[in-house]
Design a protein around this motif. Structure first.
Motif, PDB file in Angstrom:
ATOM      1  N   ASN A 145       0.832  -1.196   0.000  1.00 49.17           N
ATOM      2  CA  ASN A 145       0.000   0.000   0.000  1.00 49.17           C
ATOM      3  C   ASN A 145       0.871   1.254   0.000  1.00 49.17           C
ATOM      4  O   ASN A 145       2.073   1.198   0.242  1.00 49.17           O
ATOM      5  N   LYS A 146       0.254   2.392  -0.223  1.00 49.90           N
ATOM      6  CA  LYS A 146       0.984   3.647  -0.187  1.00 49.90           C
ATOM      7  C   LYS A 146       1.426   4.000   1.225  1.00 49.90           C
ATOM      8  O   LYS A 146       2.320   4.817   1.415  1.00 49.90           O
ATOM      9  N   LYS A 147       0.754   3.400   2.214  1.00 45.30           N
ATOM     10  CA  LYS A 147       1.161   3.577   3.606  1.00 45.30           C
ATOM     11  C   LYS A 147       1.411   2.213   4.233  1.00 45.30           C
ATOM     12  O   LYS A 147       0.680   1.256   3.978  1.00 45.30           O
ATOM     13  N   VAL A 148       2.454   2.149   5.053  1.00 49.33           N
ATOM     14  CA  VAL A 148       2.754   0.921   5.780  1.00 49.33           C
ATOM     15  C   VAL A 148       1.843   0.849   6.996  1.00 49.33           C
ATOM     16  O   VAL A 148       1.690   1.821   7.745  1.00 49.33           O
ATOM     17  N   ARG A 149       1.244  -0.321   7.206  1.00 45.60           N
ATOM     18  CA  ARG A 149       0.332  -0.524   8.332  1.00 45.60           C
ATOM     19  C   ARG A 149       1.124  -1.040   9.531  1.00 45.60           C
ATOM     20  O   ARG A 149       1.639  -2.151   9.521  1.00 45.60           O
ATOM     21  N   TRP A 150       1.207  -0.201  10.562  1.00 49.38           N
ATOM     22  CA  TRP A 150       2.033  -0.511  11.738  1.00 49.38           C
ATOM     23  C   TRP A 150       1.185  -1.041  12.886  1.00 49.38           C
ATOM     24  O   TRP A 150       0.085  -0.538  13.152  1.00 49.38           O
ATOM     25  N   GLY A 151       1.739  -2.018  13.598  1.00 47.62           N
ATOM     26  CA  GLY A 151       1.177  -2.508  14.847  1.00 47.62           C
ATOM     27  C   GLY A 151       2.164  -2.227  15.962  1.00 47.62           C
ATOM     28  O   GLY A 151       3.383  -2.278  15.752  1.00 47.62           O
ATOM     29  N   VAL A 152       1.663  -1.914  17.144  1.00 49.54           N
ATOM     30  CA  VAL A 152       2.509  -1.518  18.269  1.00 49.54           C
ATOM     31  C   VAL A 152       2.417  -2.551  19.388  1.00 49.54           C
ATOM     32  O   VAL A 152       1.318  -2.922  19.812  1.00 49.54           O
ATOM     33  N   LEU A 153       3.579  -2.998  19.863  1.00 51.23           N
ATOM     34  CA  LEU A 153       3.631  -3.946  20.964  1.00 51.23           C
ATOM     35  C   LEU A 153       3.718  -3.184  22.285  1.00 51.23           C
ATOM     36  O   LEU A 153       4.731  -2.545  22.573  1.00 51.23           O
ATOM     37  N   SER A 154       2.664  -3.212  23.060  1.00 50.34           N
ATOM     38  CA  SER A 154       2.582  -2.633  24.410  1.00 50.34           C
ATOM     39  C   SER A 154       2.068  -1.201  24.416  1.00 50.34           C
ATOM     40  O   SER A 154       2.053  -0.516  23.375  1.00 50.34           O
ATOM     41  N   THR A 155       1.698  -0.775  25.597  1.00 44.33           N
ATOM     42  CA  THR A 155       1.239   0.600  25.813  1.00 44.33           C
ATOM     43  C   THR A 155       2.334   1.417  26.492  1.00 44.33           C
ATOM     44  O   THR A 155       2.068   2.249  27.364  1.00 44.33           O
ATOM     45  N   ALA A 156       3.570   1.193  26.095  1.00 47.47           N
ATOM     46  CA  ALA A 156       4.702   1.939  26.649  1.00 47.47           C
ATOM     47  C   ALA A 156       4.508   3.434  26.429  1.00 47.47           C
ATOM     48  O   ALA A 156       3.985   3.866  25.395  1.00 47.47           O
ATOM     49  N   LYS A 157       4.943   4.211  27.399  1.00 46.12           N
ATOM     50  CA  LYS A 157       4.730   5.657  27.365  1.00 46.12           C
ATOM     51  C   LYS A 157       5.325   6.302  26.121  1.00 46.12           C
ATOM     52  O   LYS A 157       4.699   7.176  25.507  1.00 46.12           O
ATOM     53  N   GLY A 206       9.611   7.503  11.254  1.00 49.33           N
ATOM     54  CA  GLY A 206       8.600   6.558  10.793  1.00 49.33           C
ATOM     55  C   GLY A 206       8.458   6.555   9.286  1.00 49.33           C
ATOM     56  O   GLY A 206       8.347   5.492   8.660  1.00 49.33           O
ATOM     57  N   ASP A 207       8.483   7.740   8.690  1.00 49.58           N
ATOM     58  CA  ASP A 207       8.365   7.819   7.244  1.00 49.58           C
ATOM     59  C   ASP A 207       9.602   7.270   6.538  1.00 49.58           C
ATOM     60  O   ASP A 207       9.506   6.685   5.458  1.00 49.58           O
ATOM     61  N   ALA A 208      10.775   7.460   7.160  1.00 48.25           N
ATOM     62  CA  ALA A 208      12.014   6.988   6.534  1.00 48.25           C
ATOM     63  C   ALA A 208      12.030   5.475   6.396  1.00 48.25           C
ATOM     64  O   ALA A 208      12.341   4.933   5.335  1.00 48.25           O
ATOM     65  N   ILE A 209      11.679   4.770   7.471  1.00 47.89           N
ATOM     66  CA  ILE A 209      11.685   3.314   7.370  1.00 47.89           C
ATOM     67  C   ILE A 209      10.470   2.814   6.587  1.00 47.89           C
ATOM     68  O   ILE A 209      10.556   1.818   5.860  1.00 47.89           O
ATOM     69  N   SER A 210       9.345   3.514   6.692  1.00 44.98           N
ATOM     70  CA  SER A 210       8.166   3.113   5.922  1.00 44.98           C
ATOM     71  C   SER A 210       8.430   3.234   4.425  1.00 44.98           C
ATOM     72  O   SER A 210       8.041   2.364   3.637  1.00 44.98           O
ATOM     73  N   GLU A 211       9.101   4.298   4.018  1.00 50.87           N
ATOM     74  CA  GLU A 211       9.422   4.478   2.604  1.00 50.87           C
ATOM     75  C   GLU A 211      10.378   3.384   2.126  1.00 50.87           C
ATOM     76  O   GLU A 211      10.267   2.895   0.994  1.00 50.87           O
ATOM     77  N   ALA A 212      11.318   2.993   3.015  1.00 45.65           N
ATOM     78  CA  ALA A 212      12.235   1.906   2.665  1.00 45.65           C
ATOM     79  C   ALA A 212      11.469   0.601   2.475  1.00 45.65           C
ATOM     80  O   ALA A 212      11.785  -0.203   1.584  1.00 45.65           O
ATOM     81  N   ILE A 213      10.452   0.385   3.303  1.00 48.10           N
ATOM     82  CA  ILE A 213       9.621  -0.815   3.177  1.00 48.10           C
ATOM     83  C   ILE A 213       8.840  -0.794   1.869  1.00 48.10           C
ATOM     84  O   ILE A 213       8.802  -1.779   1.127  1.00 48.10           O
ATOM     85  N   ILE A 214       8.225   0.336   1.569  1.00 48.43           N
ATOM     86  CA  ILE A 214       7.410   0.467   0.357  1.00 48.43           C
ATOM     87  C   ILE A 214       8.254   0.275  -0.905  1.00 48.43           C
ATOM     88  O   ILE A 214       7.856  -0.421  -1.842  1.00 48.43           O
ATOM     89  N   ASN A 215       9.456   0.868  -0.917  1.00 46.25           N
ATOM     90  CA  ASN A 215      10.312   0.833  -2.108  1.00 46.25           C
ATOM     91  C   ASN A 215      11.292  -0.330  -2.108  1.00 46.25           C
ATOM     92  O   ASN A 215      12.073  -0.485  -3.054  1.00 46.25           O
TER      93      ASN A 215
END
Length: 331
Positions: A2-14, A289-298
């Motif tokens: 997708n044009k955006k990477v779908r992220w999941g977060v492990l834990s409710t860390a501050k 976040g965008d830097a690694i997401s763009e690396a994932i997309i491309n």
């Protein structure tokens, strides 16, 4: 993809709830679609407040979700490597909080595991590297405005005496050096693009907690280049970084926690005159976040390789060993 990477977060860390998730939600290439915690009340409240669509009551269930492309791992330090490897095994890319693990052996274990999944991106979350103030600092050094850089010094401290806080628990990787000293080590490695040859450290540990509450270190990069650091969990909150050369000096006022909504300042001193350099406000977590997401997309390399995380871990380990033995330690 997708044009955006779908992220999941492990834990409710501050750090996730207050900084990383809201920032990534503003990203051009990232969206946070899921969050997991065994604490049903906390995760429900967090998801409602942050507008996260999916809730999972176990990390494993989130990792198994087909609706998640990548994982943000802000778990306590001792869980960084185990759950990053589990995420890779589940086919997910990973952005893992610093420090990457508890020791160099763990960092190497992760590198070995990641090599089995070359199509997946894994990166340690040193968000400062993506802020334009550090890009500017590196540019100033590269352009020779400071002449030959001979020293880099960092002070970083806060005050935390809460016995329940994970930063005060040695068994999960707490302490000043692991929590904030890792930044102080990363800075000179980032600016010089090299590893120190040897280090010497001095550590004071809390008698009750067993964590280091004040660590001072000296890093020898060879050719007369030295980096020094002082980090503490028992002092007035403060942070500052300075880069000194034979023709100038650069001071970074807020090197780590640059505010997302206020411009930051660099001070460039040359010929005894000080120039104030204003860097516009940026959210470094959004940029990260965008830097690694763009690396994932491309399908390009992660902006910071895992080898860098191993290098930082080796310096941390050497400083601890040096303090125990009272000698210089090779890195």
């Amino acid at each position: 993809m997708n044009k955006k990477v779908r992220w999941g977060v492990l834990s409710t860390a501050k750090i996730g709830l207050t900084q990383v998730i809201p920032a990534m939600q503003q990203g051009q290439y990232s969206e946070v679609v899921a969050i997991a915690s065994a604490n049903a009340e906390k995760v429900t409240e967090a998801a409602a407040r942050l507008g996260i669509a999916q809730i999972f009551n176990s990390y494993e269930d989130l990792l198994a979700s087909p609706d998640v492309d990548a994982i943000y791992n802000p778990l306590p330090n001792h869980l960084h490597v185990p759950y990053t490897i589990k995420a890779l095994q589940a086919g997910k890319h990973v952005l893992c909080e610093k420090p990457i693990g508890l020791n160099p052996a763990e960092a190497q274990q992760l590198i070995d595991a990641a090599a089995q999944y070359p199509h997946l991106k894994v990166m340690e979350a040193f968000m400062y590297r993506f802020h334009p103030q550090w890009q500017k600092a590196k540019e100033i050094v590269a352009d020779g405005l400071l002449g030959e850089v001979k020293y880099i010094h960092t002070d970083f401290s806060y005050h935390n005496i809460d016995p329940a806080n994970i930063r005060n628990k040695p068994e999960v990787g707490g302490g000043a050096l692991m929590d904030i000293g890792c930044y102080c080590i990363s800075f000179p490695r980032f600016i010089w693009g090299q590893e120190p040859q040897r280090v010497v450290g001095l550590v004071h540990r809390d008698a009750e907690f067993g964590t280091d509450t004040l660590t001072t270190g000296l890093l020898d990069f060879g050719d007369g280049r030295q980096a020094s650091l002082s980090c503490s969990t028992r002092m007035e909150p403060f942070q500052r970084a300075a880069i000194g050369g034979d023709k100038g000096r650069l001071e970074i006022e807020i090197p780590v926690n640059a505010p997302a909504d206020v411009p930051v300042k660099l001070y460039l001193q040359r010929n005894r005159e000080i120039e104030e350099i204003i860097i516009p406000a940026y959210n470094q977590y959004t940029l990260q976040g965008d830097a690694i997401s763009e690396a994932i997309i491309n399908n390009t390399a992660a902006p910071t390789p895992l080898a860098d995380a191993l290098g930082n871990m080796r310096v941390i380990d050497a400083l601890v060993s040096s303090a125990k033995q009272g000698i210089w330690m090779s890195v």
